[in-house]
Design a protein around this motif. Structure first.
Motif, PDB file in Angstrom:
ATOM      1  N   ASP A  10       0.799  -1.213   0.000  1.00  0.00           N
ATOM      2  CA  ASP A  10       0.000   0.000   0.000  1.00  0.00           C
ATOM      3  C   ASP A  10       0.843   1.280   0.000  1.00  0.00           C
ATOM      4  OD1 ASP A  10      -2.544   0.630  -0.274  1.00  0.00           O
ATOM      5  OD2 ASP A  10      -3.100   0.565   1.840  1.00  0.00           O
ATOM      6  N   SER A  12       2.320   4.769  -1.046  1.00  0.00           N
ATOM      7  CA  SER A  12       1.951   6.001  -1.752  1.00  0.00           C
ATOM      8  C   SER A  12       3.077   7.012  -1.616  1.00  0.00           C
ATOM      9  CB  SER A  12       0.676   6.609  -1.153  1.00  0.00           C
ATOM     10  OG  SER A  12      -0.391   5.719  -1.335  1.00  0.00           O
ATOM     11  N   GLY A  38      -0.904   3.716  -3.498  1.00  0.00           N
ATOM     12  CA  GLY A  38      -1.303   2.442  -2.891  1.00  0.00           C
ATOM     13  C   GLY A  38      -0.821   1.261  -3.704  1.00  0.00           C
ATOM     14  N   LYS A  73       5.101   8.216   1.410  1.00  0.00           N
ATOM     15  CA  LYS A  73       4.281   9.019   2.322  1.00  0.00           C
ATOM     16  C   LYS A  73       3.472   8.078   3.213  1.00  0.00           C
ATOM     17  CE  LYS A  73       0.601  10.561   0.365  1.00  0.00           C
ATOM     18  NZ  LYS A  73      -0.548  11.167  -0.279  1.00  0.00           N
ATOM     19  N   ASP A  74       2.974   7.001   2.615  1.00  0.00           N
ATOM     20  CA  ASP A  74       2.200   6.000   3.339  1.00  0.00           C
ATOM     21  C   ASP A  74       2.643   4.627   2.882  1.00  0.00           C
ATOM     22  OD1 ASP A  74       0.263   7.500   4.852  1.00  0.00           O
ATOM     23  OD2 ASP A  74      -0.527   8.121   2.903  1.00  0.00           O
ATOM     24  N   GLY A  75       2.290   3.641   3.721  1.00  0.00           N
ATOM     25  CA  GLY A  75       2.571   2.259   3.339  1.00  0.00           C
ATOM     26  C   GLY A  75       3.897   1.786   3.900  1.00  0.00           C
ATOM     27  N   GLU A  76       4.260   0.592   3.501  1.00  0.00           N
ATOM     28  CA  GLU A  76       5.402  -0.072   4.104  1.00  0.00           C
ATOM     29  C   GLU A  76       6.125  -0.908   3.055  1.00  0.00           C
ATOM     30  OE1 GLU A  76       5.804  -2.255   8.434  1.00  0.00           O
ATOM     31  OE2 GLU A  76       4.161  -2.816   7.146  1.00  0.00           O
TER      32      GLU A  76
END
Ligand code: ATP
Ligand code: SF4
Ligand code: MG
Length: 331
Positions: A10, A12, A38, A73-76
């Motif tokens: 996910d 981003s 994502g 920015k987001d996710g792993e």
């Protein structure tokens, strides 16, 4: 059972867009470029995963996140089940060694004032791969691996052809005994005949050394030739992922269908129906709501304009992010 080496979950990433003169005059703020939105995919040990998609869809941004040139920015992103951005110093160094990126233009990444031998020696010593006394033998073995003569070690990057420079870039990556190679348009700048030699060398090395490869390229024929699985990316999202032969033969997502049909066929007698992509790729600053492909999709329904389709697994076919994959398949 497939062992997951890299698990991208996910992810981003947004770039700050540049403000044009008109924006500045009108006092408009800069707009975000949503490069990745994502992305989820797993890289399995020992495989080559191809990544395809139109220019600007986020392929290089994804590759750069994997080698930590950009932070999502987001996710792993997990490597052997550890978060690569949460790592402490000792693991940092080991990750940099174990996951190596190779670029399209090795000329800009090889120091023009250092000989091949010096470049490779530096990589060996920075990562403490061996004692100084062992270096000469290691360098010769690396030249053997990439099929260059030993006297190449004495030469400077400008003394080589494009293909030979790419061999040196591969040798530099291999010097530190990586597990994963990230190849972003590795051979795109080379002549077709040289491309084949470099790609075949890469495949041979993969088999000998048990490497895992993420192969990003424009040339779909090349991707088909090298990849076990393929991921199709559209506006920073994976829209289809699956076994390479199956996906190339029977793509399910309308975007994959159009992308692959627009590519030259491997088979000279192929009179297959060409679908071709309609319309312009929307700007990553202005991604359409719902299914981001709906503005170009001939199968779209009202639902497509409002609901984002998630990747769904299909028995024997991989995963597809389309609300109507079943109907399209059976149409
Ligand atoms: N450093 C950056 N700053 C701002 N925007 C960027 C930056 N790098 C990439 N972008 C934008 O992010 C989006 C994704 O770019 P990216 O380079 O990842 O695409 P790509 O799929 O690799 O394209 P190509 O096939 O042309 O190499 C594009 O809109 C691009 O303009
Ligand atoms: S979800 Fe709808 S718009 Fe998107 S690809 Fe499928 S049919 Fe087309
Ligand atoms: Mg790119």
């Amino acid at each position: 059972m497939n062992e997951t080496v890299l698990d991208i979950r996910d992810v981003s990433l947004t770039f700050k867009g540049k403000r044009g003169v008109l924006d500045v005059v009108a006092g408009r703020p800069s707009r975000d470029v949503n490069a990745l939105n994502g992305v989820s995919l797993e890289l399995h040990r020992g495989e080559t995963l191809g990544v395809v998609g139109e220019s600007g869809c986020g392929k290089s941004t994804l590759a750069r996140c994997i080698v930590r040139l950009y932070k999502p920015k987001d996710g792993e992103i997990r490597f052997n089940d550890a978060d690569i951005f949460a790592a402490g110093e000792p693991r940092d160094r080991s990750y940099n060694r174990r996951v190596q990126m190779m670029f399209q233009d090795p000329y800009s990444s090889l120091n023009p004032r250092m000989t091949t031998g010096q470049i490779l020696k530096e990589a060996l010593l920075v990562h403490r791969m061996c004692d100084e006394a062992e270096v000469p033998a290691r360098l010769e073995r690396l030249m053997d691996l990439v099929q260059l003569p030993h006297d190449a070690l004495e030469k400077l990057p400008h003394e080589f052809s494009g293909g030979q420079r790419q061999r040196i870039a591969i040798a530099r990556a291999l010097a530190v005994e990586p597990e994963v190679l990230i190849a972003d348009e590795l051979v795109s700048a080379l002549d077709v005949s040289v491309q084949a030699q470099i790609v075949n060398l890469l495949l041979e090395l993969q088999e000998r050394l048990g490497l895992t490869i993420l192969f990003v390229a424009h040339d779909l024929r090349l991707v088909r030739h090298v990849s076990n699985r393929v991921a199709v990316i559209y506006l920073g999202r994976i829209v289809e992922i699956g076994d390479s032969e199956t996906l190339f033969a029977r793509p399910m997502h309308p975007y994959s269908q159009a992308l692959l049909s627009a590519a030259p066929s491997l088979d000279p007698d192929d009179k297959g129906k060409k679908i071709h992509l309609e319309g312009e790729l929307p700007s990553p600053m202005d991604i359409p709501p719902g299914c981001p492909f709906h503005v170009r999709c001939r199968h779209k329904t009202t639902k497509c304009t409002t609901d984002l389709p998630l990747l769904r697994a299909f028995e024997g076919r991989g995963s597809v992010a389309c609300h109507h994959a079943e109907e399209i398949e059976n149409a």
